[in-house]
Design an enzyme around this catalytic site. Sequence first.
Site, PDB file in Angstrom:
ATOM      1  N   HIS A 116     -57.346 -18.305  -5.825  1.00  0.00           N
ATOM      2  CA  HIS A 116     -57.592 -16.805  -5.258  1.00  0.00           C
ATOM      3  C   HIS A 116     -58.199 -15.147  -6.376  1.00  0.00           C
ATOM      4  O   HIS A 116     -58.910 -14.265  -5.165  1.00  0.00           O
ATOM      5  CB  HIS A 116     -55.931 -16.151  -5.013  1.00  0.00           C
ATOM      6  CG  HIS A 116     -54.956 -16.696  -4.067  1.00  0.00           C
ATOM      7  ND1 HIS A 116     -55.312 -17.056  -2.857  1.00  0.00           N
ATOM      8  CD2 HIS A 116     -53.991 -17.204  -4.441  1.00  0.00           C
ATOM      9  CE1 HIS A 116     -54.333 -17.984  -1.937  1.00  0.00           C
ATOM     10  NE2 HIS A 116     -53.351 -17.740  -3.063  1.00  0.00           N
ATOM     11  N   ASP A 137     -53.644 -26.463  -1.372  1.00  0.00           N
ATOM     12  CA  ASP A 137     -52.662 -25.138  -0.966  1.00  0.00           C
ATOM     13  C   ASP A 137     -52.638 -24.811   0.228  1.00  0.00           C
ATOM     14  O   ASP A 137     -52.973 -24.444   1.322  1.00  0.00           O
ATOM     15  CB  ASP A 137     -53.217 -24.120  -2.251  1.00  0.00           C
ATOM     16  CG  ASP A 137     -52.213 -23.851  -2.661  1.00  0.00           C
ATOM     17  OD1 ASP A 137     -51.396 -23.321  -3.402  1.00  0.00           O
ATOM     18  OD2 ASP A 137     -51.839 -22.528  -1.284  1.00  0.00           O
ATOM     19  N   HIS A 186     -52.104 -21.304   0.991  1.00  0.00           N
ATOM     20  CA  HIS A 186     -52.693 -20.598   1.077  1.00  0.00           C
ATOM     21  C   HIS A 186     -54.084 -21.002   1.344  1.00  0.00           C
ATOM     22  O   HIS A 186     -54.582 -21.202   0.343  1.00  0.00           O
ATOM     23  CB  HIS A 186     -51.886 -19.182  -0.162  1.00  0.00           C
ATOM     24  CG  HIS A 186     -50.849 -18.856  -0.025  1.00  0.00           C
ATOM     25  ND1 HIS A 186     -50.201 -19.376  -0.801  1.00  0.00           N
ATOM     26  CD2 HIS A 186     -50.102 -18.499   0.966  1.00  0.00           C
ATOM     27  CE1 HIS A 186     -48.779 -18.899  -0.651  1.00  0.00           C
ATOM     28  NE2 HIS A 186     -49.125 -18.606  -0.296  1.00  0.00           N
ATOM     29  N   ASP A 209     -47.216 -25.867  -2.168  1.00  0.00           N
ATOM     30  CA  ASP A 209     -46.377 -25.476  -1.283  1.00  0.00           C
ATOM     31  C   ASP A 209     -46.495 -25.130   0.078  1.00  0.00           C
ATOM     32  O   ASP A 209     -45.602 -24.566   0.306  1.00  0.00           O
ATOM     33  CB  ASP A 209     -46.677 -23.489  -1.701  1.00  0.00           C
ATOM     34  CG  ASP A 209     -48.594 -23.220  -2.120  1.00  0.00           C
ATOM     35  OD1 ASP A 209     -49.076 -24.127  -2.012  1.00  0.00           O
ATOM     36  OD2 ASP A 209     -49.251 -22.292  -2.569  1.00  0.00           O
TER      37      ASP A 209
HETATM   38  N1  Q9C Z   1     -43.215 -11.937  -1.543  1.00  0.00           N
HETATM   39  C1  Q9C Z   1     -50.958 -19.042  -5.260  1.00  0.00           C
HETATM   40  O1  Q9C Z   1     -49.891 -19.809  -4.152  1.00  0.00           O
HETATM   41  N2  Q9C Z   1     -47.593 -13.400  -2.348  1.00  0.00           N
HETATM   42  N3  Q9C Z   1     -50.330 -18.255  -4.605  1.00  0.00           N
HETATM   43  C2  Q9C Z   1     -47.083 -13.154  -0.882  1.00  0.00           C
HETATM   44  C3  Q9C Z   1     -43.884 -13.139  -1.132  1.00  0.00           C
HETATM   45  C4  Q9C Z   1     -48.994 -13.721  -2.934  1.00  0.00           C
HETATM   46  C5  Q9C Z   1     -49.769 -17.523  -3.515  1.00  0.00           C
HETATM   47  C6  Q9C Z   1     -46.484 -12.589  -1.161  1.00  0.00           C
HETATM   48  C7  Q9C Z   1     -48.744 -14.918  -2.897  1.00  0.00           C
HETATM   49  C8  Q9C Z   1     -49.752 -15.994  -3.516  1.00  0.00           C
HETATM   50  C9  Q9C Z   1     -51.480 -19.423  -5.779  1.00  0.00           C
HETATM   51 ZN    ZN Z   2     -50.010 -21.072  -2.502  1.00  0.00          ZN
END
Ligand code: Q9C
Ligand code: ZN
Length: 358
Positions: free
Chosen positions: A165, A199, A201, A289
């Site tokens: 990110h 991933d 995301h 994930d």
């Molecule tokens: N409370 C990676 O998998 N926030 N980043 C989500 C959850 C951001 C994930 C809200 C998630 C980022 C590297």
């Molecule tokens: Zn992720």
Amino acid sequence: MAAIGSGRPLASMPVFFSEAQLEFEPGYEWALGEKIAHPEHAARAESILGTLGRDPAFEVRPPESLPGGLLRRQHADALITLYETAASMPEGETLYPSVFPRDTRSGDPRNLHHAGAFCFDAGTPLSARTLDAVTWSAATAHAAARALMAGAPAAYALSRPPGHHATRDLFGGYCYVNNCGLAARALRRRGRVAIIDIDFHHGNGTQALFYRDPQVLTVSLHGDPREFFPYHAGYADERGAGRGLGYNLNLPLAAGCDGQAWLRTFDAEALTAVRAYAPAALVVAAGFDGYTKDPLGEFTLETADFEVIGERIGRMGLPTVMVQEGGYHVAHLGRNVGAFLRGVRAGQAALARSLPAA
Ligand code: Q9C
Ligand code: ZN
């Protein structure tokens, strides 16, 4: 000079990790007004080490330290200066940016009250340990790319904190330095590079770094950004710009996507695009994930699916760096990573057997 990845499948796959990466703990984050344990914690790395450390198929070693100035070749000077400023925070304190100026040019990276000028979300804290941990995390990706240039067919960077990110100027999404970007930049000296991001995301940082670059193809499969983080990028109509037009591919998938549907898109779209691009090397942004029990992702991938994904990647016959990204079901993260990496090895080995001996 040996071609990258020209070696035969090795007795063991190199795995890069430094103990310094365990010293950074984000602690908590806010989720819809509630304070929750931060998902991106050091136990993730311990889970992975627990699986890989006792399997002779893998050889865990510390990376060489990152060449000085390397972070500033990929990232804005001010972003790295901000991490340096944070390094003198009081021990045990964490800073969560909460004021985000719309004009990010106004930020002074020596003033931690300005941290929001370098950040795009409120779940990615700074502490005195951030700079050291993210520099060593970046070093694992750089070392894995160097292992390929020394002839290894595959190498794994246990990069934690993650990176996909992080853009040139901004941290966020638990990411500070774009580790995949560093690996791709190291490999690009030897030819075109493809990055596949598995991933859950969208890899918005990696996309942004190479958006105008036809020498690096970026492909990402992820939860539909209308519904999932990072919300503001990852749409199918983002295809690159300038000379890089056509060299970014986004494959958003609906919540609930299972292994079969995921693999269908992976084969038909992602691997087809990579094959057509014919890169000299492959970088995988390896997030887990999408696992069915993951607390953040909403796909239903099983451990066995990660092994199949690995195998398909291995059968591409490309020198491949795997860079750790997300994956927050700590108890099963190690086995998912292990299954994936064993799949890559098996795929590369099967391909080597099917080719006439050199
Ligand atoms: N409370 C990676 O998998 N926030 N980043 C989500 C959850 C951001 C994930 C809200 C998630 C980022 C590297
Ligand atoms: Zn992720």
